[in-house]
Design a protein around this motif. Structure first.
Motif, PDB file in Angstrom:
ATOM      1  N   GLY A   1       0.679  -1.059   0.091  1.00 49.88           N
ATOM      2  CA  GLY A   1      -0.151  -0.119   0.169  1.00 49.88           C
ATOM      3  C   GLY A   1       0.882   1.139  -0.116  1.00 49.88           C
ATOM      4  O   GLY A   1       2.063   1.207  -0.032  1.00 49.88           O
ATOM      5  N   GLU A   2       0.108   2.292  -0.219  1.00 46.50           N
ATOM      6  CA  GLU A   2       0.790   3.504  -0.231  1.00 46.50           C
ATOM      7  C   GLU A   2       1.090   3.965   1.067  1.00 46.50           C
ATOM      8  O   GLU A   2       0.384   3.977   2.146  1.00 46.50           O
ATOM      9  N   GLY A   3       1.947   5.089   1.176  1.00 50.33           N
ATOM     10  CA  GLY A   3       2.182   5.808   2.486  1.00 50.33           C
ATOM     11  C   GLY A   3       3.338   6.260   3.084  1.00 50.33           C
ATOM     12  O   GLY A   3       4.294   5.862   2.197  1.00 50.33           O
ATOM     13  N   GLY A   4       3.633   6.582   4.087  1.00 46.70           N
ATOM     14  CA  GLY A   4       5.142   7.104   4.544  1.00 46.70           C
ATOM     15  C   GLY A   4       5.901   5.875   5.333  1.00 46.70           C
ATOM     16  O   GLY A   4       5.600   4.586   5.008  1.00 46.70           O
ATOM     17  N   PRO A   5       6.681   6.414   5.953  1.00 42.83           N
ATOM     18  CA  PRO A   5       7.475   5.328   6.686  1.00 42.83           C
ATOM     19  C   PRO A   5       6.775   4.467   7.633  1.00 42.83           C
ATOM     20  O   PRO A   5       5.721   4.647   8.111  1.00 42.83           O
ATOM     21  N   ALA A   6       6.956   2.959   7.630  1.00 43.62           N
ATOM     22  CA  ALA A   6       6.180   2.051   8.125  1.00 43.62           C
ATOM     23  C   ALA A   6       7.197   1.371   9.060  1.00 43.62           C
ATOM     24  O   ALA A   6       8.386   1.225   9.239  1.00 43.62           O
ATOM     25  N   PRO A   7       6.344   1.144  10.382  1.00 39.78           N
ATOM     26  CA  PRO A   7       7.167   0.351  11.381  1.00 39.78           C
ATOM     27  C   PRO A   7       7.802  -1.078  10.986  1.00 39.78           C
ATOM     28  O   PRO A   7       7.294  -1.568  10.113  1.00 39.78           O
TER      29      PRO A   7
ATOM     30  N   ALA B   1       3.053  -7.697   6.197  1.00 37.70           N
ATOM     31  CA  ALA B   1       3.191  -6.787   5.174  1.00 37.70           C
ATOM     32  C   ALA B   1       2.181  -5.991   4.605  1.00 37.70           C
ATOM     33  O   ALA B   1       1.999  -4.979   4.298  1.00 37.70           O
ATOM     34  N   GLY B   2       1.253  -6.943   4.450  1.00 35.65           N
ATOM     35  CA  GLY B   2       0.041  -6.510   3.999  1.00 35.65           C
ATOM     36  C   GLY B   2      -0.942  -5.754   4.924  1.00 35.65           C
ATOM     37  O   GLY B   2      -1.948  -5.068   4.450  1.00 35.65           O
ATOM     38  N   ARG B   3      -0.536  -5.765   6.041  1.00 39.70           N
ATOM     39  CA  ARG B   3      -0.913  -4.710   7.121  1.00 39.70           C
ATOM     40  C   ARG B   3      -0.518  -3.606   7.145  1.00 39.70           C
ATOM     41  O   ARG B   3      -0.773  -2.753   8.271  1.00 39.70           O
ATOM     42  N   GLY B   4       0.501  -3.204   6.250  1.00 45.14           N
ATOM     43  CA  GLY B   4       1.295  -2.118   6.113  1.00 45.14           C
ATOM     44  C   GLY B   4       2.627  -1.869   7.064  1.00 45.14           C
ATOM     45  O   GLY B   4       3.125  -0.833   7.250  1.00 45.14           O
ATOM     46  N   PHE B   5       3.208  -3.093   7.729  1.00 49.18           N
ATOM     47  CA  PHE B   5       4.406  -3.144   8.484  1.00 49.18           C
ATOM     48  C   PHE B   5       5.532  -3.471   7.383  1.00 49.18           C
ATOM     49  O   PHE B   5       5.423  -4.333   6.392  1.00 49.18           O
ATOM     50  N   ALA B   6       6.679  -2.906   7.611  1.00 47.61           N
ATOM     51  CA  ALA B   6       7.643  -3.647   6.948  1.00 47.61           C
ATOM     52  C   ALA B   6       8.241  -4.788   7.786  1.00 47.61           C
ATOM     53  O   ALA B   6       8.176  -4.672   9.023  1.00 47.61           O
TER      54      ALA B   6
ATOM     55  N   ALA C   1       0.685  -3.475  16.383  1.00 51.18           N
ATOM     56  CA  ALA C   1       0.335  -2.457  16.023  1.00 51.18           C
ATOM     57  C   ALA C   1       0.393  -1.432  17.165  1.00 51.18           C
ATOM     58  O   ALA C   1       0.713  -0.169  17.206  1.00 51.18           O
ATOM     59  N   GLN C   2      -0.253  -1.822  18.192  1.00 52.12           N
ATOM     60  CA  GLN C   2      -0.335  -0.953  19.561  1.00 52.12           C
ATOM     61  C   GLN C   2       1.064  -0.539  19.990  1.00 52.12           C
ATOM     62  O   GLN C   2       1.025   0.579  20.594  1.00 52.12           O
ATOM     63  N   LEU C   3       2.143  -1.428  19.562  1.00 48.54           N
ATOM     64  CA  LEU C   3       3.571  -1.144  20.355  1.00 48.54           C
ATOM     65  C   LEU C   3       4.117  -0.228  19.203  1.00 48.54           C
ATOM     66  O   LEU C   3       4.858   0.670  19.411  1.00 48.54           O
ATOM     67  N   ALA C   4       3.713  -0.574  17.906  1.00 46.59           N
ATOM     68  CA  ALA C   4       4.422   0.161  16.805  1.00 46.59           C
ATOM     69  C   ALA C   4       4.133   1.395  16.473  1.00 46.59           C
ATOM     70  O   ALA C   4       4.999   2.390  16.050  1.00 46.59           O
TER      71      ALA C   4
END
Length: 289
Positions: free
Chosen positions: A46-52, A79-84, A285-288
């Motif tokens: 997906g699109e977006g800026g820096p990812a955790p 990765a599909g959830r937006g994480f590196a 996600a709650q931590l990142a």
């Protein structure tokens, strides 16, 4: 639930988790010369800026038959959830000299590798996953990998003189350990994974002397936010192992979160098809973020 029905349920959960074909990474890098000293990278979708950045350490009782391929669907799910995502391979135990089954881990190689991989990650990931935000790193791992994640986050509290000790805590947002073998003494008493904890430390002759260098239950407090995710019906790594670690943390003055999932065993935590896997992603996600 009878023992037979619990065993059947556990087998079905394992079959589901291992039914996914391996997912090829976007890039792979070596952090050493051994064929097992590799890290797979998955770029955030997906699109977006820096990812955790989520660093994944796979399980398999520290034994050679299970490598990072079995957890690649979980890495791709994150990765599909937006994480590196960085999925770490490391040296594991091979066959016994007499031709028996695979032993758990190699001393000190398994620990050498995890320490080296974590230390090498910032330099390796910059060009391979440019969107990874190194200010927001979460360690996660499943089963034996959960042990390694907790251990990697505790290197600054290792005994003086330990070859893996660091001067400062790792720059982590936290650790999410999934059904972790978090307390080696309790795991040994429960014979988790066929005596894997004792094998990891080199057997009877070395178990007691090496525990202070390898047992997360002795490496507290860490000062790093930590959450354990545990299925209540886990028969592979029983809930008592996670509970012992959380109790040890409390005695050391540290609060460790424990998310217990009803009617969930060992493998749904890394099975993208299971609801439990979405819970894991939310805990990360709650931590990142």
């Amino acid at each position: 639930m009878t023992d037979d029905s619990a065993a059947a349920r556990s087998a079905a959960e394992e079959e589901s988790a291992f039914s996914h074909p391996p997912v090829a990474p976007d890039a792979t890098a070596a952090y050493g010369d051994d064929p097992d000293q590799l890290i797979d990278f998955y770029a955030p979708r997906g699109e977006g800026g820096p990812a955790p950045l989520v660093v994944v350490l796979h399980g398999g009782a520290w034994r050679a038959p299970h490598d990072r391929r079995h957890i690649s669907p979980f890495a791709a799910f994150l990765a599909g959830r937006g994480f590196a995502v960085a999925s770490v391979e490391y040296r594991r135990g091979a066959g016994e000299p007499a031709g028996g089954g695979p032993v758990a881990g190699r001393w000190p190689d398994t620990f050498d590798d995890v320490a080296a991989a974590v230390d090498a990650l910032p330099g390796l990931i910059r060009e391979r996953v440019p969107r990874a935000d190194l200010r927001r790193i979460v360690l996660t791992g499943h089963s034996a990998g959960g042990h390694l994640a907790l251990w990697a986050a505790a290197r600054h509290v290792l005994p003086a003189g330990s070859p893996w000790r660091t001067d400062e805590p790792a720059p982590l947002r936290g650790v999410v350990a999934l059904a972790p073998i978090a307390d080696l003494e309790v795991a040994d008493k429960l014979d988790v994974c066929g005596g894997a904890a004792r094998q990891l430390l080199g057997g009877d002759d070395h178990f007691a002397e090496r525990r202070p260098h390898a047992d997360p239950g002795l490496l507290l407090p860490t000062g790093i936010a930590t959450t354990l995710v545990q299925g209540r019906t886990d028969t592979v790594v029983p809930q008592a192992v996670a509970e012992s670690y959380a109790e040890a943390a409390a005695k050391a003055g540290e609060v460790v979160g424990v998310t217990s999932l009803e009617d969930v065993g060992h493998f749904p935590l890394i099975d993208p098809r299971a609801d439990a896997c979405a819970v894991v992603a939310e805990e990360i996600a709650q931590l990142a973020w």
